[in-house]
Write an enzyme that holds these catalytic residues in place. Structure first.
Site, PDB file in Angstrom:
ATOM      1  N   PRO A   2       2.496  -2.762  -1.098  1.00 10.19           N
ATOM      2  CA  PRO A   2       3.335  -3.682  -2.312  1.00 10.19           C
ATOM      3  C   PRO A   2       1.746  -3.533  -3.132  1.00 10.19           C
ATOM      4  O   PRO A   2       1.251  -2.899  -3.826  1.00 10.19           O
ATOM      5  CB  PRO A   2       2.788  -4.778  -0.989  1.00 10.19           C
ATOM      6  CG  PRO A   2       2.967  -4.679   0.018  1.00 10.19           C
ATOM      7  CD  PRO A   2       2.338  -3.046   0.543  1.00 10.19           C
ATOM      8  N   GLU A   3       2.693  -2.936  -4.389  1.00 10.05           N
ATOM      9  CA  GLU A   3       1.582  -3.407  -5.686  1.00 10.05           C
ATOM     10  C   GLU A   3       1.325  -4.379  -6.306  1.00 10.05           C
ATOM     11  O   GLU A   3       1.792  -5.499  -5.810  1.00 10.05           O
ATOM     12  CB  GLU A   3       2.106  -2.664  -6.594  1.00 10.05           C
ATOM     13  CG  GLU A   3       2.967  -0.514  -6.237  1.00 10.05           C
ATOM     14  CD  GLU A   3       3.477   0.016  -6.989  1.00 10.05           C
ATOM     15  OE1 GLU A   3       3.441  -0.320  -8.240  1.00 10.05           O
ATOM     16  OE2 GLU A   3       3.589   1.022  -6.738  1.00 10.05           O
TER      17      GLU A   3
END
Length: 275
Positions: A2-3
């Site tokens: 996840p960014e």
């Protein structure tokens, strides 16, 4: 992994439920994730009210009355919200937080690369001390970007992934931002002029904001706090589009290429992102 948009989406989903609520009880179904929870974890969070939820880069931060819970989702971590009476245990539900408003927060992580740790002072947490500016803040602009990269010969794609240059940008959004700014990922940071930095800073902001509006990108494991998937992956221009006609080049004359930089896949159009 996840960014920034995925973590921001999770934060926004948890905020209405967790902020202002206290943890009545916490349950840990194992001793560790990436790091050990520690013997005092349950005792320290029990009874604590969440004063605020925030995000720093790819980290979620919960202020528990001056004690800070830092969460990193790793490769497959997720938080989901459920009613206490409706909870059905699943494999890989590693941490459960029972709130005083009748809700329950479940941290689920099949690969266990994520972590939940407690710190007394955010400024003492090493990754935060050397982290660059938040890309959606006023501190991130063309002048700031130019100052951080103009002496660096490394490819600009790798510099965007450097959390000391800018916080929270990962592989997906670096590829998309460079495409939007029409800058080759192969260019050295020291070759970009101020005008190009202005275009790139604007593209980073634009791509991240659109991704947040779409709930992030679900390629494998990302889920919003309500369990739904993000859908920005349907808007990718180049990421994971190897061999697909470039959406900007006239008549689809050129195709998206894939190369490997520092062990990560980079997707770009060599024709309109000239080195």
């Amino acid at each position: 992994m996840p960014e920034l948009p995925e973590v921001e989406t999770v934060k926004r989903g948890l905020e209405p439920i967790w902020q202002g609520a206290s943890i009545d009880r916490a349950v840990l179904n194992r001793d560790n994730l990436r790091y050990p929870f520690g013997a005092e974890f349950i005792g320290r969070v029990s009874g604590k009210k969440a004063l605020s939820l925030s995000r720093r880069g790819k980290y979620l931060v919960i202020d528990l009355e001056g004690l800070y819970l830092i969460a990193h989702l790793g490769m497959s971590g997720s938080f989901t919200i459920t009613d206490k009476e409706n909870y059905t245990p699943r494999k890989h539900d590693h941490a459960l937080f029972y709130l005083n408003n009748g809700k329950m927060l479940v941290y689920h992580d099949p690969r266990r690369f994520g972590f939940l740790i407690l710190v007394d002072r955010l400024e003492d947490y090493p990754p935060f001390a050397k982290m660059g500016p938040e890309p959606l803040s006023n501190h991130f602009n063309s002048a700031e970007l130019y100052e951080r990269i103009n002496a660096k010969k490394s490819p600009i794609k790798q510099l965007l992934l450097d959390q000391a240059v800018v916080a929270g940008v990962g592989n997906i959004y670096a590829c998309e931002a460079l495409y939007e700014a029409q800058i080759s990922p192969l260019r050295g940071g020291n070759t970009l002029n101020m005008k190009e930095c202005e275009a790139l800073a604007a593209a980073v902001k634009s791509v991240l904001l659109r991704a947040i509006e779409s709930g992030g990108s679900t390629l494998r494991d990302h889920r919003k706090a309500d369990g739904e998937m993000g859908y920005f992956q349907h808007e990718f221009a180049v990421y994971d589009k190897e061999g697909v006609p470039c959406p900007r080049c006239k008549n689809g004359a050129n195709t998206v290429q894939r190369i490997v930089q520092a062990g990560r896949s980079t997707f770009f159009c060599p024709a309109c992102q000239k080195a």
